[in-house]
Design an enzyme around this catalytic site. Structure first.
Site, PDB file in Angstrom:
ATOM      1  N   ASP A 239       0.793  -1.223  -0.148  1.00  0.00           N
ATOM      2  CA  ASP A 239      -0.095   0.103  -0.122  1.00  0.00           C
ATOM      3  C   ASP A 239       0.778   1.224   0.073  1.00  0.00           C
ATOM      4  O   ASP A 239       1.882   1.381   0.863  1.00  0.00           O
ATOM      5  CB  ASP A 239      -0.742   0.019   1.163  1.00  0.00           C
ATOM      6  CG  ASP A 239      -1.833   1.095   1.419  1.00  0.00           C
ATOM      7  OD1 ASP A 239      -2.747   1.184   0.430  1.00  0.00           O
ATOM      8  OD2 ASP A 239      -1.885   1.828   2.164  1.00  0.00           O
ATOM      9  N   GLU A 291      14.424 -15.941  -0.424  1.00  0.00           N
ATOM     10  CA  GLU A 291      14.752 -16.955   0.645  1.00  0.00           C
ATOM     11  C   GLU A 291      13.486 -17.994   0.636  1.00  0.00           C
ATOM     12  O   GLU A 291      14.007 -19.314   0.955  1.00  0.00           O
ATOM     13  CB  GLU A 291      14.915 -16.500   1.927  1.00  0.00           C
ATOM     14  CG  GLU A 291      16.316 -15.540   2.163  1.00  0.00           C
ATOM     15  CD  GLU A 291      16.013 -14.882   3.538  1.00  0.00           C
ATOM     16  OE1 GLU A 291      15.421 -15.711   4.683  1.00  0.00           O
ATOM     17  OE2 GLU A 291      16.758 -13.958   3.820  1.00  0.00           O
TER      18      GLU A 291
END
Length: 596
Positions: A239, A291
């Site tokens: 956002d 990751e």
């Protein structure tokens, strides 16, 4: 695989009898060969409080989403983007977060979230969640600690506190304005009862901005990212991604509060948006997502001006996608549309990023309503009321279908807003007492706010509240037309808006249009029409008041069928066949480029 997917597979289309159509082409974008599901994905936005109410309290919930996910899977989408569901006082419909690692009881529990994730996985849908890192709720424990701590404390440094100007600090620290109207600063009362410092809130006063110059803020949001990644989400829509970092010294700004360009104040100079230090934040987030594997993504809600700056957000080591707001605001102006499409693809190709396309979301008037006017809609992001000129709903739905079909023919990713597949209009007749957008209150009603595009969905036309829920009245009133536009009603009608969307999305996937190329077909790019070639599919939009002669080719799909025309998918068009006003067609053709 559906019948349409088989019928219109490239192999099935290879031998149809259509001679070459000569005409100049202007290549813009080559077919995409890079890996990444998101590069061509269709992502469906779910606004939880308005999606489906299963517990009967008048507000949508996670269990309701889980129950209806199979209906979304029927659309052949790739992922769901979930608007905020976190703990929140709900002053701004959940964009005021008090706990980023829990579900608000209004929507359910973390167990409900896990159940929703399991159902999405079963259906082959990815889940992307909203992240709100620019600000939190004033009820967040970190902000409450800041209010209780003295000026200059580590607790205050989590946010942007400043002394006021004037003899007694009675004036705000600078002239910045809130997106929701009024000053972007609020003065607090210190623990000893004395008038105190001011804190910055680019949105509502209940939404204090974090201080991203403080390493502790970075650490906290990296923890939040990992919390949801560990629960299996496929990424985050970030956002107001352009607003986290503010210019040093917080200089005055005489331009627009939203940072868009205006006379004398170019958007790239806005001190509260688009600061260079933002990009290091997103590079670190990208490393964290990596990751968890190569398929987790970041999408920026980055309202940057001018458009080529959007490429800064999607460089190879930053975001994967960014929303294309200029396309949303281009409307059906074919010149603006062509400019935005060309500029977007050119700028994003330069950094090997895909473009995205969108026509509606939870912050703007639905495009079925915007396009229901002969001219410009009276408002865009601030709603339409009963005292405004009223749209023609039938015209709006027809044009919305054409606009959606044109958009879904473009290469790149596409975002759909819940209910647009039903051709839903905005809710216009909302009593003032029922309005909940803080914009309405902060402007004294001068701006109606965004409630109209957030009205709860109709699922079953013959049930209470059109099947949204069988208990309390929905949190916003539904228009009378919603019962006739309910999903079950439309599912039973082959010519419905819903079934057109299903055919569009199925055919888009079957032809791999999201991975395709784009060349403008100049002979059909006029003041009232726009045409491009994506692979061997010609996408043609007629915005003029008169019918347009179509080129020869196999009709793959039309956004509407003129009465008595008798066209169906797979029919051949020939010279003299007409494309109606406000209609889009996909044609399988071969074009011989006379310029090449």
């Amino acid at each position: 695989m559906s019948v349409d997917s088989v019928l219109f597979s490239p192999a099935a289309l290879a031998g149809f009898p259509a001679g070459p159509l000569t005409g100049p082409l202007t290549p813009v974008h080559a077919a995409d060969q890079l890996p990444g599901w998101w590069r061509s994905a269709v992502i469906y936005q779910v606004y939880p409080r308005s999606f489906r109410d299963l517990d009967g309290d008048g507000i949508g919930d996670l269990a309701g989403i889980t129950a209806e996910l199979p209906r979304l899977a029927e659309l052949d989408i790739d992922a769901v983007w979930l608007s905020p569901f976190y703990r929140s006082p709900q002053r701004d419909a959940g964009y005021d977060v008090s706990d980023y690692c829990d579900v608000d009881p209004l929507f359910g529990t973390l167990d409900d979230f896990d159940a929703m994730m399991a159902e999405a996985t079963r259906l082959g849908l990815r889940m992307i969640v909203d992240l709100v890192p620019n600000h939190c709720s004033d009820q967040h424990p970190a902000f409450q600690a800041a209010l209780a701590a003295p000026a200059g404390s580590p607790e205050r440094d989590m946010f942007i506190f400043r002394d006021g100007r004037g003899t007694f600090g009675e004036e705000p620290p600078n002239n910045w304005q809130s997106h929701f109207g009024g000053p972007a600063w609020t003065r607090i009362t210190e623990p000893d009862g004395a008038p105190g410092q001011w804190y910055l809130h680019l949105f509502d006063s209940s939404q204090p901005d974090f201080n991203w110059d403080n390493r502790a803020v970075h650490d906290e949001f990296e923890r939040v990212l990992r919390f949801w990644l560990d629960r299996g989400v496929s990424g985050f829509r970030v956002d107001v991604a352009h607003a986290l970092v503010k210019a040093p010294g917080l200089p005055e700004w005489g331009g627009r509060a939203d940072g868009n360009s205006c006379d004398g104040f170019p958007g790239h100079d806005a001190p509260m948006f688009g600061q260079p230090a933002l990009h290091d934040i997103y590079r670190q987030w990208r490393r964290i997502l990596a990751e968890y594997g190569p398929d987790r993504i970041l999408c920026a809600e980055a309202n940057v001006d001018p458009l080529p700056r959007l490429a800064d957000w999607v460089r190879p080591d930053e975001m994967h996608q960014a929303f294309n707001f200029p396309y949303l605001h281009a409307g059906l102006d074919v010149h603006r549309m062509r400019h935005v499409i060309t500029e977007s693809l050119t700028a994003l190709d330069a950094v090997a990023a895909p473009s995205t396309w969108v026509l509606s979301n939870h912050d703007v008037v639905r495009h079925a309503t915007r396009f229901g006017y002969s001219g410009q809609a009276p408002r865009d992001g601030d709603g339409i009321g009963t005292s405004d000129p009223q749209p023609d709903e039938e015209l709006g739905r027809s044009r919305a279908a054409a606009a959606s079909m044109f958009m879904l023919g473009l290469p790149g990713g596409a975002y759909l807003y819940q209910g647009e597949e039903l051709g839903l209009p905005d809710g216009i007749d909302i009593p003032d007492a029922r309005r909940q957008d803080p914009t309405f209150a902060r402007t004294g009603g001068a701006r109606l706010g965004r409630d109209g595009c957030r009205v709860p969905l109709p699922w079953r036309g013959g049930e209470l509240h059109a099947g949204f829920g069988d208990g309390q009245d929905p949190w916003l009133p539904q228009p009378e037309s919603f019962a006739g536009l309910a999903r079950d009603v439309q599912a039973a009608s082959p010519s419905s808006h819903l079934n057109l969307y299903k055919r569009m999305l199925d055919l888009r996937r079957g032809l791999d249009m999201g991975r395709g190329s784009l060349s403008w077909y100049e002979d059909l790019c006029t003041n009232t029409s726009l045409a491009f070639l994506n692979g061997t599919t010609l996408v043609l939009l007629n915005t003029g008041s008169e019918p347009l002669e179509m080129p020869a080719g196999r009709v793959l799909l039309r956004s509407s069928t003129p009465p008595g025309a008798g066209y169906a998918a797979g029919d051949m068009s020939s010279a003299g066949d007409q494309l109606s006003s406000g209609e889009t067609v996909w044609l399988e053709i071969y074009i011989e480029d006379t310029e090449g």
